[in-house]
Design a protein around this motif. Structure first.
Motif, PDB file in Angstrom:
ATOM      1  N   GLU A 269      -7.495 -15.643  40.022  1.00  7.53           N
ATOM      2  CA  GLU A 269      -8.782 -14.964  39.411  1.00  7.53           C
ATOM      3  C   GLU A 269      -9.912 -15.666  38.882  1.00  7.53           C
ATOM      4  N   HIS A 270      -9.471 -16.433  37.780  1.00  8.98           N
ATOM      5  CA  HIS A 270     -10.221 -17.069  36.955  1.00  8.98           C
ATOM      6  C   HIS A 270     -10.584 -18.492  37.227  1.00  8.98           C
ATOM      7  N   ARG A 271      -9.846 -19.275  38.086  1.00 12.10           N
ATOM      8  CA  ARG A 271      -9.953 -20.596  38.314  1.00 12.10           C
ATOM      9  C   ARG A 271      -9.670 -21.684  37.231  1.00 12.10           C
ATOM     10  N   TRP A 272      -8.841 -21.055  36.284  1.00 16.58           N
ATOM     11  CA  TRP A 272      -8.415 -21.921  35.216  1.00 16.58           C
ATOM     12  C   TRP A 272      -6.983 -21.453  34.553  1.00 16.58           C
ATOM     13  N   LEU A 273      -6.383 -22.431  34.107  1.00 18.75           N
ATOM     14  CA  LEU A 273      -5.017 -21.988  33.301  1.00 18.75           C
ATOM     15  C   LEU A 273      -4.600 -22.570  32.155  1.00 18.75           C
ATOM     16  N   HIS A 274      -4.043 -22.023  31.026  1.00 14.84           N
ATOM     17  CA  HIS A 274      -3.988 -22.761  30.025  1.00 14.84           C
ATOM     18  C   HIS A 274      -2.417 -22.914  30.114  1.00 14.84           C
ATOM     19  N   ILE A 275      -2.078 -24.166  30.042  1.00 14.59           N
ATOM     20  CA  ILE A 275      -0.607 -24.553  29.963  1.00 14.59           C
ATOM     21  C   ILE A 275      -0.221 -25.164  28.664  1.00 14.59           C
ATOM     22  N   PRO A 276       0.224 -24.656  27.622  1.00 14.19           N
ATOM     23  CA  PRO A 276       0.504 -25.369  26.461  1.00 14.19           C
ATOM     24  C   PRO A 276       1.600 -26.398  26.632  1.00 14.19           C
ATOM     25  N   ASN A 277       1.309 -27.699  25.849  1.00  8.80           N
ATOM     26  CA  ASN A 277       1.971 -28.744  25.822  1.00  8.80           C
ATOM     27  C   ASN A 277       2.322 -29.367  27.188  1.00  8.80           C
ATOM     28  N   ALA A 278       1.600 -28.921  28.017  1.00 11.05           N
ATOM     29  CA  ALA A 278       1.637 -29.678  29.394  1.00 11.05           C
ATOM     30  C   ALA A 278       1.438 -31.262  29.600  1.00 11.05           C
TER      31      ALA A 278
ATOM     32  N   ASN B 249       2.002 -34.592  27.038  1.00  9.33           N
ATOM     33  CA  ASN B 249       2.731 -35.176  25.620  1.00  9.33           C
ATOM     34  C   ASN B 249       1.340 -35.506  24.678  1.00  9.33           C
ATOM     35  N   LYS B 250       1.466 -34.967  23.447  1.00  5.01           N
ATOM     36  CA  LYS B 250       0.519 -35.079  22.398  1.00  5.01           C
ATOM     37  C   LYS B 250       0.285 -36.675  22.246  1.00  5.01           C
ATOM     38  N   LYS B 251       1.268 -37.626  22.223  1.00  4.66           N
ATOM     39  CA  LYS B 251       0.921 -39.014  21.881  1.00  4.66           C
ATOM     40  C   LYS B 251       0.176 -39.626  22.972  1.00  4.66           C
ATOM     41  N   ILE B 252       0.229 -39.249  24.165  1.00  2.00           N
ATOM     42  CA  ILE B 252      -0.549 -39.520  25.214  1.00  2.00           C
ATOM     43  C   ILE B 252      -1.963 -39.378  25.272  1.00  2.00           C
ATOM     44  N   LEU B 253      -2.180 -37.874  24.743  1.00  2.56           N
ATOM     45  CA  LEU B 253      -3.481 -37.332  24.575  1.00  2.56           C
ATOM     46  C   LEU B 253      -4.070 -38.148  23.273  1.00  2.56           C
ATOM     47  N   ASP B 254      -3.459 -38.316  22.143  1.00  2.00           N
ATOM     48  CA  ASP B 254      -3.917 -38.885  21.141  1.00  2.00           C
ATOM     49  C   ASP B 254      -4.614 -40.318  21.519  1.00  2.00           C
ATOM     50  N   LYS B 255      -3.718 -41.027  22.055  1.00  2.00           N
ATOM     51  CA  LYS B 255      -4.062 -42.499  22.627  1.00  2.00           C
ATOM     52  C   LYS B 255      -5.254 -42.571  23.457  1.00  2.00           C
ATOM     53  N   TRP B 256      -5.327 -41.475  24.356  1.00  2.00           N
ATOM     54  CA  TRP B 256      -6.359 -41.541  25.285  1.00  2.00           C
ATOM     55  C   TRP B 256      -7.476 -40.919  24.631  1.00  2.00           C
ATOM     56  N   MET B 257      -7.599 -40.191  23.779  1.00  2.00           N
ATOM     57  CA  MET B 257      -8.650 -39.881  22.854  1.00  2.00           C
ATOM     58  C   MET B 257      -9.092 -40.769  21.913  1.00  2.00           C
ATOM     59  N   SER B 258      -8.299 -41.599  21.424  1.00  2.00           N
ATOM     60  CA  SER B 258      -8.798 -42.535  20.425  1.00  2.00           C
ATOM     61  C   SER B 258      -9.867 -43.356  20.840  1.00  2.00           C
TER      62      SER B 258
END
Length: 52
Positions: free
Chosen positions: A17-26, A28-37
């Motif tokens: 219906e909305h074409r998006w979906l929030h999936i918490p913790n999909a 790993n936070k360590k991977i996101l932090d490294k990528w965003m750094s």
């Protein structure tokens, strides 16, 4: 419609219906932090310069 083993029926319906979906913790936070750094550097932008 194909079977999906990872999402609930409610999640599938919401996504369709909305074409998006929030999936918490999909991801790993360590991977996101490294990528965003160095996110801005990889884009060639300065995060403190609004012109970029």
């Amino acid at each position: 419609m194909p079977e999906h083993n990872y999402l609930t029926k409610e999640q599938r319906e919401f996504f369709l219906e909305h074409r998006w979906l929030h999936i918490p913790n999909a991801i790993n936070k360590k991977i996101l932090d490294k990528w965003m750094s160095d996110f801005w550097v990889r884009l060639g932008w300065d995060k403190h310069d609004k012109l970029t």
